[in-house]
Write a protein that holds these residues in place. Sequence first.
Motif, mmCIF file in Angstrom:
data_model
loop_
_atom_site.group_PDB
_atom_site.id
_atom_site.type_symbol
_atom_site.label_atom_id
_atom_site.label_comp_id
_atom_site.label_asym_id
_atom_site.label_seq_id
_atom_site.Cartn_x
_atom_site.Cartn_y
_atom_site.Cartn_z
ATOM 1 N N PRO A 592 0.805 -1.222 0.000
ATOM 2 C CA PRO A 592 0.000 0.000 0.000
ATOM 3 C C PRO A 592 0.841 1.277 0.000
ATOM 4 C CG PRO A 592 -0.948 -1.598 1.507
ATOM 5 C CD PRO A 592 0.363 -2.164 1.045
ATOM 6 N N SER A 593 1.981 1.248 0.680
ATOM 7 C CA SER A 593 2.817 2.454 0.757
ATOM 8 C C SER A 593 3.383 2.865 -0.595
ATOM 9 C CB SER A 593 3.964 2.225 1.747
ATOM 10 O OG SER A 593 4.772 1.129 1.326
ATOM 11 N N ARG A 594 3.385 1.960 -1.557
ATOM 12 C CA ARG A 594 3.913 2.296 -2.885
ATOM 13 C C ARG A 594 2.838 2.887 -3.800
ATOM 14 N NH1 ARG A 594 7.276 -2.123 -5.794
ATOM 15 N NH2 ARG A 594 8.044 -0.235 -6.832
ATOM 16 N N LEU A 595 1.587 2.836 -3.369
ATOM 17 C CA LEU A 595 0.489 3.349 -4.193
ATOM 18 C C LEU A 595 0.241 4.815 -3.843
ATOM 19 C CD1 LEU A 595 -1.864 0.252 -3.907
ATOM 20 C CD2 LEU A 595 -0.544 0.946 -5.912
ATOM 21 N N GLN A 596 0.719 5.690 -4.708
ATOM 22 C CA GLN A 596 0.656 7.120 -4.428
ATOM 23 C C GLN A 596 -0.558 7.810 -5.037
ATOM 24 O OE1 GLN A 596 2.973 8.417 -2.296
ATOM 25 N NE2 GLN A 596 3.516 6.249 -2.167
ATOM 26 N N ALA A 597 -1.246 7.171 -5.969
ATOM 27 C CA ALA A 597 -2.374 7.815 -6.653
ATOM 28 C C ALA A 597 -3.522 6.820 -6.780
ATOM 29 C CB ALA A 597 -1.942 8.330 -8.023
ATOM 30 N N VAL A 598 -4.183 6.541 -5.648
ATOM 31 C CA VAL A 598 -5.338 5.642 -5.651
ATOM 32 C C VAL A 598 -6.434 6.244 -4.782
ATOM 33 C CG1 VAL A 598 -4.011 3.524 -6.033
ATOM 34 C CG2 VAL A 598 -4.467 4.293 -3.695
ATOM 35 N N GLU A 599 -7.668 5.799 -5.014
ATOM 36 C CA GLU A 599 -8.791 6.212 -4.177
ATOM 37 C C GLU A 599 -9.741 5.041 -3.999
ATOM 38 O OE1 GLU A 599 -11.604 8.217 -7.656
ATOM 39 O OE2 GLU A 599 -10.214 9.494 -6.530
ATOM 40 N N THR A 600 -10.462 5.038 -2.873
ATOM 41 C CA THR A 600 -11.470 4.005 -2.638
ATOM 42 C C THR A 600 -12.532 4.090 -3.719
ATOM 43 O OG1 THR A 600 -11.098 4.115 -0.256
ATOM 44 C CG2 THR A 600 -13.160 3.128 -0.986
#
Length: 675
Positions: A592-600
């Motif tokens: 998760p820490s590598r995902l910089q541009a995501v949203e629920t």
Amino acid sequence: MKSTAQMLELIGRWAERGWLRELDRAFAIFLVERAPDANPLLILAAALASHQLGRGHVCLDLEATLADSRFALSLPPEGDSAKDVPELPSVLLEGFDLDAWRAVLNDPRLVGDGPGETPLVLSGRRLYLRRYWQYEREVRAGIDQRLQQGDALRAALPAAQLRQALDALFPKKAGAPADWQKLACALVAGNAFGIVTGGPGTGKTTTVVKLLALLQSLALGEGGRPLRIRLAAPTGKAAARLNESIAGAVQRLDLTGLPDGEAVRREIPTEVTTLHRLLGSRPDSRQFRHHAGNPLALELLVVDEASMVDLEMMASLLAALPPRARLILLGDKDQLASVEAGAVLGELCSRAREGHYRPATRDWLEAVTGESIDATLLDTSGSELDQAVAMLRHSHRFSADSGIGQLAEAVNAGDIPALRQVWKAQHEDLARIAVDAQETRSLRDLVIDGGRGGDLFGPVGYAHYLRVVSGSRPADNADQAALDTWARKVLEAHGQFQLLCALRRGPWGVEGLNVLIGDLLQREGLIPSANGWFAGRPVLVTRNDYGLGLMNGDIGITLALPQPADDGSVRWVARVAFPAGDGTDAIRWILPSRLQAVETVFAMTVHKSQGSEFTHAALLLPDSLNPILTRELVYTGITRARKWFTLASAGRGWQVLEAATERRVQRASGLLELS
């Protein structure tokens, strides 16, 4: 008339209200700095022209703005109730006609009428920012250059061999109507630029796979070499979906009627990439590694989901193609256009339904296919572009009695009486519910069990995939294969249902709904928390990440994986499972820490859903009309559903549906007027 300073002040007040963007205001200030004595109405036109780009238009249509200037601003749907509402452009333009406004724009320091260095270009009734004026001309020039190769290509095709191959790929069925897949295949084979358009389930992928088999068969004939072919799509999600469907279609293809059929099969590519990756995007730059000076190494490019390709991308794509390379576009002309400026596919296909084929085109097609073209599709004055566009007219997904198919057709036609009749028929694959922001029972029933006691034999909701998350979790000592199998089951279950929205903000936008749905699911005990990286959290990638191999639009599910601790115990740590997106069933596990541009993504905008399909799709319409609500948006939302569709409406939702159905996306552009 206002002074230039007063005009800048007014533009600033519009920007503060969100009627214009700060970018539009900055552009107006830039022009005044360049020409302090410029006419205030020129500065007004420039700010409005800049604003149109953010609304999907390529230019400002002066005539349309004079007719109703409200549509040049991003006004709230119900107007602005504040007492100090800034005056609208209609007040400033009162008494002006088109000639008078064009005269005001006659300032060679800022406005040109063709090539040059001015920041603005005036062409007829359209005012462009120069960059987009250039893009439009480059796109049309690139298309026209390929259309001019059509006569030579058709003359070079061996008619007898072509007919034999087409008959082998499309066996004739007795009593069947004209086979438009076969006709489309022939039409595009005879052009260096071609478009195959059609609604969901009309067989665009099947057609293009058979087209590639046809072209490779002709290329390999008499010891020739295969064509260099690439496949691409605008987004990672669209690329992954095409990857899967085309790989299966190639394997199922019956090539026994072609010489060296298996050799042909081996030369049909199945790897699909994104347009950004194909062109070689550069971080923090609008430029690509491939361009006119460094063209792509290919002879044929196929672009799927082309309705999502904006004008700037299409210009970059055409610039990067070798002059003799063919370009084939696939897409649904009636879907939403790209979020960025330009509705290229929609404009190019605007005459597709009526055909407009010249008699010579008809004669050639009938000779090489054996199919008959209805006389109503003929037009002696049809354009060169018309001769390169094929529309598939029969849906294999939706049967004649399908409620989803009939609803989509009624919306697409803007036929309100037919729309009402579809609902009255009470089709099993359609449902309507009313939702309320205060009393959330209906929304709860919809998102949890599909609104109708969902299970795999009826409409499903999010409870289905969340029960797979918890009920199918492997043992603490499970190996990687078992964990991958679990993730595949979860991702497949998640694809059974999706709630779609028109808006991002407000009580019925995705931002508010994602919070509300998270709370509902937590109260039901289906998720442990509505915050953080909880097990079962679905996330949408919002920006391409080439380092991780994730594309804008990709969806992953957060799962807990076992990790041995030093004391011999096992702790469960969060990882996000994504499909590999390469046509295989591999899983990518991302920290998760590598995902910089995501949203629920319990709720997703219709725009983001393009290129996806769900077993059960629900479209939630807000309680009041909004500029973004159009026929194309509603049609796109409906056609995301494979088996069941639910329309969820807030407040006056039924009236909103009909009002949206009557409104078409009208994007200002001059693409079709160029030659």
